[in-house]
Design a protein around this motif. Structure first.
Motif, PDB file in Angstrom:
ATOM      1  N   TYR A   1      -6.625   5.550   3.909  1.00 13.10           N
ATOM      2  CA  TYR A   1      -5.671   4.793   4.717  1.00 13.10           C
ATOM      3  C   TYR A   1      -4.352   4.616   3.962  1.00 13.10           C
ATOM      4  CZ  TYR A   1      -3.616   0.857   7.275  1.00 13.10           C
ATOM      5  OH  TYR A   1      -2.759   0.046   7.981  1.00 13.10           O
ATOM      6  N   SER A   2      -4.440   4.345   2.649  1.00 15.17           N
ATOM      7  CA  SER A   2      -3.221   4.119   1.855  1.00 15.17           C
ATOM      8  C   SER A   2      -2.371   5.380   1.747  1.00 15.17           C
ATOM      9  CB  SER A   2      -3.587   3.621   0.450  1.00 15.17           C
ATOM     10  OG  SER A   2      -4.157   4.658  -0.334  1.00 15.17           O
ATOM     11  N   ASN A   3      -3.008   6.552   1.910  1.00 17.49           N
ATOM     12  CA  ASN A   3      -2.273   7.828   1.827  1.00 17.49           C
ATOM     13  C   ASN A   3      -1.822   8.355   3.184  1.00 17.49           C
ATOM     14  OD1 ASN A   3      -2.463   8.146  -1.010  1.00 17.49           O
ATOM     15  ND2 ASN A   3      -4.579   8.836  -0.810  1.00 17.49           N
ATOM     16  N   ALA A   4      -2.271   7.693   4.266  1.00 16.88           N
ATOM     17  CA  ALA A   4      -1.931   8.170   5.608  1.00 16.88           C
ATOM     18  C   ALA A   4      -0.511   7.754   5.989  1.00 16.88           C
ATOM     19  CB  ALA A   4      -2.924   7.617   6.623  1.00 16.88           C
ATOM     20  N   LYS A   5       0.127   8.567   6.800  1.00 18.35           N
ATOM     21  CA  LYS A   5       1.468   8.242   7.282  1.00 18.35           C
ATOM     22  C   LYS A   5       1.386   7.061   8.250  1.00 18.35           C
ATOM     23  CE  LYS A   5       3.371  12.923   6.903  1.00 18.35           C
ATOM     24  NZ  LYS A   5       3.971  14.059   7.634  1.00 18.35           N
ATOM     25  N   ASN A   6       2.430   6.237   8.211  1.00 14.41           N
ATOM     26  CA  ASN A   6       2.564   5.105   9.137  1.00 14.41           C
ATOM     27  C   ASN A   6       1.521   4.000   8.914  1.00 14.41           C
ATOM     28  OD1 ASN A   6       4.689   6.502  10.486  1.00 14.41           O
ATOM     29  ND2 ASN A   6       3.164   7.634  11.661  1.00 14.41           N
ATOM     30  N   SER A   7       0.916   3.963   7.737  1.00 15.60           N
ATOM     31  CA  SER A   7      -0.001   2.863   7.426  1.00 15.60           C
ATOM     32  C   SER A   7       0.823   1.591   7.208  1.00 15.60           C
ATOM     33  CB  SER A   7      -0.815   3.176   6.176  1.00 15.60           C
ATOM     34  OG  SER A   7      -1.705   4.244   6.421  1.00 15.60           O
ATOM     35  N   ASN A   8       0.391   0.493   7.800  1.00 16.58           N
ATOM     36  CA  ASN A   8       1.196  -0.731   7.781  1.00 16.58           C
ATOM     37  C   ASN A   8       1.130  -1.496   6.467  1.00 16.58           C
ATOM     38  OD1 ASN A   8       2.118  -0.451  10.440  1.00 16.58           O
ATOM     39  ND2 ASN A   8       0.227  -1.326  11.260  1.00 16.58           N
ATOM     40  N   ASN A   9      -0.012  -1.489   5.815  1.00 15.25           N
ATOM     41  CA  ASN A   9      -0.173  -2.288   4.602  1.00 15.25           C
ATOM     42  C   ASN A   9      -0.844  -1.465   3.515  1.00 15.25           C
ATOM     43  OD1 ASN A   9      -0.590  -4.205   2.624  1.00 15.25           O
ATOM     44  ND2 ASN A   9      -1.271  -5.796   4.027  1.00 15.25           N
ATOM     45  N   VAL A  10      -0.067  -0.592   2.915  1.00 12.97           N
ATOM     46  CA  VAL A  10      -0.591   0.286   1.869  1.00 12.97           C
ATOM     47  C   VAL A  10      -1.025  -0.532   0.656  1.00 12.97           C
ATOM     48  CG1 VAL A  10       0.008   2.131   0.250  1.00 12.97           C
ATOM     49  CG2 VAL A  10       0.753   2.275   2.631  1.00 12.97           C
ATOM     50  N   LYS A  11      -0.230  -1.536   0.308  1.00 17.93           N
ATOM     51  CA  LYS A  11      -0.553  -2.360  -0.852  1.00 17.93           C
ATOM     52  C   LYS A  11      -1.905  -3.044  -0.672  1.00 17.93           C
ATOM     53  CE  LYS A  11       1.366  -5.862  -3.933  1.00 17.93           C
ATOM     54  NZ  LYS A  11       2.578  -6.625  -4.294  1.00 17.93           N
ATOM     55  N   GLY A  12      -2.127  -3.627   0.497  1.00 14.55           N
ATOM     56  CA  GLY A  12      -3.395  -4.304   0.759  1.00 14.55           C
ATOM     57  C   GLY A  12      -4.569  -3.346   0.704  1.00 14.55           C
ATOM     58  N   ALA A  13      -4.377  -2.132   1.240  1.00  8.98           N
ATOM     59  CA  ALA A  13      -5.456  -1.129   1.230  1.00  8.98           C
ATOM     60  C   ALA A  13      -5.801  -0.730  -0.199  1.00  8.98           C
ATOM     61  CB  ALA A  13      -5.035   0.092   2.043  1.00  8.98           C
ATOM     62  N   LEU A  14      -4.776  -0.559  -1.033  1.00  8.35           N
ATOM     63  CA  LEU A  14      -5.014  -0.194  -2.427  1.00  8.35           C
ATOM     64  C   LEU A  14      -5.727  -1.318  -3.181  1.00  8.35           C
ATOM     65  CD1 LEU A  14      -1.617   1.557  -3.206  1.00  8.35           C
ATOM     66  CD2 LEU A  14      -3.873   2.647  -3.292  1.00  8.35           C
ATOM     67  N   LEU A  15      -5.362  -2.551  -2.890  1.00  8.36           N
ATOM     68  CA  LEU A  15      -6.017  -3.680  -3.543  1.00  8.36           C
ATOM     69  C   LEU A  15      -7.488  -3.774  -3.140  1.00  8.36           C
ATOM     70  CD1 LEU A  15      -3.183  -6.335  -3.219  1.00  8.36           C
ATOM     71  CD2 LEU A  15      -3.991  -5.284  -5.340  1.00  8.36           C
ATOM     72  N   CYS A  16      -7.771  -3.531  -1.862  1.00 10.97           N
ATOM     73  CA  CYS A  16      -9.168  -3.544  -1.407  1.00 10.97           C
ATOM     74  C   CYS A  16      -9.948  -2.383  -2.019  1.00 10.97           C
ATOM     75  CB  CYS A  16      -9.222  -3.472   0.120  1.00 10.97           C
ATOM     76  SG  CYS A  16      -8.788  -5.022   0.930  1.00 10.97           S
ATOM     77  N   ALA A  17      -9.293  -1.218  -2.125  1.00 17.92           N
ATOM     78  CA  ALA A  17      -9.942  -0.068  -2.763  1.00 17.92           C
ATOM     79  C   ALA A  17     -10.260  -0.396  -4.219  1.00 17.92           C
ATOM     80  CB  ALA A  17      -9.048   1.156  -2.681  1.00 17.92           C
TER      81      ALA A  17
END
Length: 249
Positions: free
Chosen positions: A73-89
């Motif tokens: 999700y963090s690498n997908a285009k148009n993801s709204n909250n990349v930072k949050g996804a990376l933190l959860c990962a």
């Protein structure tokens, strides 16, 4: 049954300690939307893993699936909250013991500038030192928080948090690890059992490499700061918690 209804049914089973039924429902939902809704699927895998954990079983497969989906999700285009996804990962990878990958995801998240979040959430401070508690209170007030609760031991902290949960409030918990009655990992576990998406910031004098800190972090806390801490360090830790919270909404 639509996804929302199915999730509510699964959560009811989880609350009633019907862990196998809840696990199967969460897992089926996660797999059914895995290709179309990465973020929602990742969160469902985490819930399925929580069901296994509460049975006393390993949940590595579910947590690994979740971490991979968060990263995707963090690498997908148009993801709204990349930072949050990376933190959860990073959180998932940490629980799997993959510390280098967790560190990489966390460091990448730190480089992302997050838009400001409207501050409406309460802060709960659980610390037996009145001096530290007042320092934390003064700092969070400077950061714009006004609804602040202070508890001097773990049991009162857990009770106070549960009262907030019953009022549908979403606190950020600042948790001292060296409490007089309960260890930090015990308090964190009790709170996360009641509210799996709770954000907890651990505060300790211990080094991050100690087993006590690792045990507490592995329960699923959002961030960690070491005493003595600065306003900037606390601000960054709370920003991590707020970013994770915004992702889960």
């Amino acid at each position: 049954m639509d996804t929302k209804t199915s999730c509510e049914v699964a959560l009811t089973h989880l609350k009633n300690k019907q862990f196998i039924t809840a696990h199967n429902l969460f897992l089926n939902q996660a797999e059914s939307i895995k290709k179309s809704e990465l973020l929602k699927s990742a969160l469902l895998y985490m819930l399925a893993g929580e069901c296994k954990t509460r049975q006393g079983k390993e949940s590595h497969n579910e947590i690994r699936e979740a971490s991979e989906l968060f990263l995707k999700y963090s690498n997908a285009k148009n993801s709204n909250n990349v930072k949050g996804a990376l933190l959860c990962a990073s959180k998932c990878l940490l629980s799997l013991g993959e510390f280098d990958k967790a560190k990489n995801a966390y460091q990448k998240a730190k480089t992302i500038i997050q838009t400001s979040i409207e501050i409406t959430r309460p802060i709960v401070i659980i610390d037996d030192s009145k001096a530290i508690a007042m320092k934390l209170k003064n700092y969070v007030e400077k950061l714009g928080y006004s609804e602040i609760y202070i508890f001097e031991n773990g049991k009162d902290g857990v009770k106070g948090c549960k009262k907030l949960f019953s009022e549908n409030k979403e606190p950020v918990v600042l948790l001292d690890m060296g409490l007089p009655d309960l260890e930090g990992d015990v308090v964190a576990t009790k709170l996360l059992q009641d509210k799996i998406d709770l954000q907890i910031v651990v505060i300790t004098a211990d080094e991050k490499t100690t087993s006590r800190v690792n045990n507490t972090i592995s329960t699923g806390v959002s961030a960690f700061i070491q005493k003595p801490f600065t306003l900037d360090e606390l601000k960054k830790a709370i920003a991590v918690a707020e970013s994770e919270y915004s992702l889960l909404q």
